[in-house]
Design a protein around this motif. Structure first.
Motif, mmCIF file in Angstrom:
data_model
loop_
_atom_site.group_PDB
_atom_site.id
_atom_site.type_symbol
_atom_site.label_atom_id
_atom_site.label_comp_id
_atom_site.label_asym_id
_atom_site.label_seq_id
_atom_site.Cartn_x
_atom_site.Cartn_y
_atom_site.Cartn_z
ATOM 1 N N ASP A 165 -39.054 45.346 11.483
ATOM 2 C CA ASP A 165 -38.426 46.638 11.230
ATOM 3 C C ASP A 165 -39.339 47.482 10.342
ATOM 4 O O ASP A 165 -40.499 47.119 10.103
ATOM 5 C CB ASP A 165 -37.051 46.446 10.598
ATOM 6 N N THR A 196 -44.770 38.057 18.809
ATOM 7 C CA THR A 196 -43.397 38.545 18.765
ATOM 8 C C THR A 196 -42.661 38.268 20.072
ATOM 9 O O THR A 196 -43.264 37.946 21.095
ATOM 10 C CB THR A 196 -43.375 40.068 18.526
ATOM 11 N N THR A 238 -38.554 40.201 17.190
ATOM 12 C CA THR A 238 -38.556 39.028 16.317
ATOM 13 C C THR A 238 -39.952 38.420 16.261
ATOM 14 O O THR A 238 -40.603 38.244 17.296
ATOM 15 C CB THR A 238 -37.558 37.971 16.829
ATOM 16 N N ARG A 288 -38.522 36.736 11.236
ATOM 17 C CA ARG A 288 -38.247 38.037 10.629
ATOM 18 C C ARG A 288 -38.225 39.123 11.710
ATOM 19 O O ARG A 288 -38.987 39.098 12.677
ATOM 20 C CB ARG A 288 -39.321 38.357 9.589
ATOM 21 N N THR A 289 -37.342 40.095 11.532
ATOM 22 C CA THR A 289 -37.299 41.239 12.431
ATOM 23 C C THR A 289 -38.389 42.228 12.040
ATOM 24 O O THR A 289 -38.571 42.538 10.857
ATOM 25 C CB THR A 289 -35.927 41.930 12.363
ATOM 26 N N GLU A 324 -35.620 45.701 19.330
ATOM 27 C CA GLU A 324 -35.395 44.703 18.285
ATOM 28 C C GLU A 324 -36.408 43.586 18.516
ATOM 29 O O GLU A 324 -36.371 42.912 19.549
ATOM 30 C CB GLU A 324 -33.979 44.159 18.307
#
Length: 241
Positions: A179, A206, A160, A176-177, A158
């Motif tokens: 993904d 990140t 960020t 925001r992630t 995960e």
């Protein structure tokens, strides 16, 4: 200086690339016994800068002892160009690794690094490892960016986004992630603006808040700071879930 039975040390910023290198080393069974985080002041040619103060929480979640290399360990003389700055920035890291080589049973057998495409960083880290007589494990080096991104997500990372500085990346990207939807958006921005989908050119930075190698997730509270063209998260609270 070391033998094959020595310890491994992870160059660790808490960002996705160094975290992936650490994760892959653990998967391979390398005995990673220390994390080393460099905390540069201001911009750096060699190191990931934002949110490095969160690595203590990451280390606690990982269950691996953390060694901090602080700004006062850097020389006071300002470098005149990027090459000499990179060399100067490497000196306190190399000194810390040399200390660990003397302290750890069997010495330092190897170092993990999260470099993807930067010859500037990798050549210096490789040279440092040669001087220390240890191996370098850089599993991201020259790998396909999309395949790396997919592998991180498939593994359960995960991630960020904590800082952005590129055309096409606005304030909405802060926090925001990273993904699959974000990766698809980054691929479109790569076509329009040349944004690297892993942020290898400094487009974004990140922090990994959870992963399969971590015992507890890191919860972040933050405010965004945006100057119209670039911005970052100002972390107001961080704790292990």
């Amino acid at each position: 200086m070391s033998d094959a039975d020595g310890a491994w040390v992870s160059l660790f910023s808490g960002g996705k690339d160094s975290s992936w290198a650490l994760y892959r080393a653990i998967e391979r069974g390398l005995p990673v016994e220390r994390l080393v985080t460099v905390h540069p002041e201001g911009d750096s040619y060699m190191y990931h800068v934002p949110a490095t103060d969160l690595t203590a929480l990451a280390a606690e979640s990982l269950g691996i002892e953390l060694i901090d290399v602080e700004p006062e360990d850097f020389g006071a003389e300002a470098a005149v160009d990027s090459s000499s700055q990179g060399d100067d920035e490497l000196e306190p890291l190399e000194a810390a690794l040399a200390d660990l080589d003397r302290e750890l049973p069997g010495g330092v057998a190897g170092v993990t690094a999260g470099a993807v495409e930067s010859e500037y960083q990798t050549s210096r880290i490789r040279g440092m490892c040669d001087r220390l007589g240890c191996d370098l494990f850089a599993p991201l080096w020259r790998q396909d960016p999309r395949e790396l991104a997919d592998a991180m997500l498939d593994a359960g990372f995960e991630i960020t986004i904590v800082q952005v500085a590129a055309h096409g990346l606005d304030e909405s990207w802060l926090g925001r992630t990273l993904d699959r939807e974000a990766i698809a958006d980054l691929e479109a921005l790569h076509e329009d603006y040349g944004v690297h989908i892993l942020g290898e050119g400094g487009e974004f930075e990140t922090f990994v808040v959870d992963g399969p190698h971590m015992d507890r997730r890191i919860d972040l509270a933050y405010e965004t700071e945006w100057d119209g063209t670039r911005g970052r998260l100002r972390i107001t609270d961080a704790r292990l879930a």
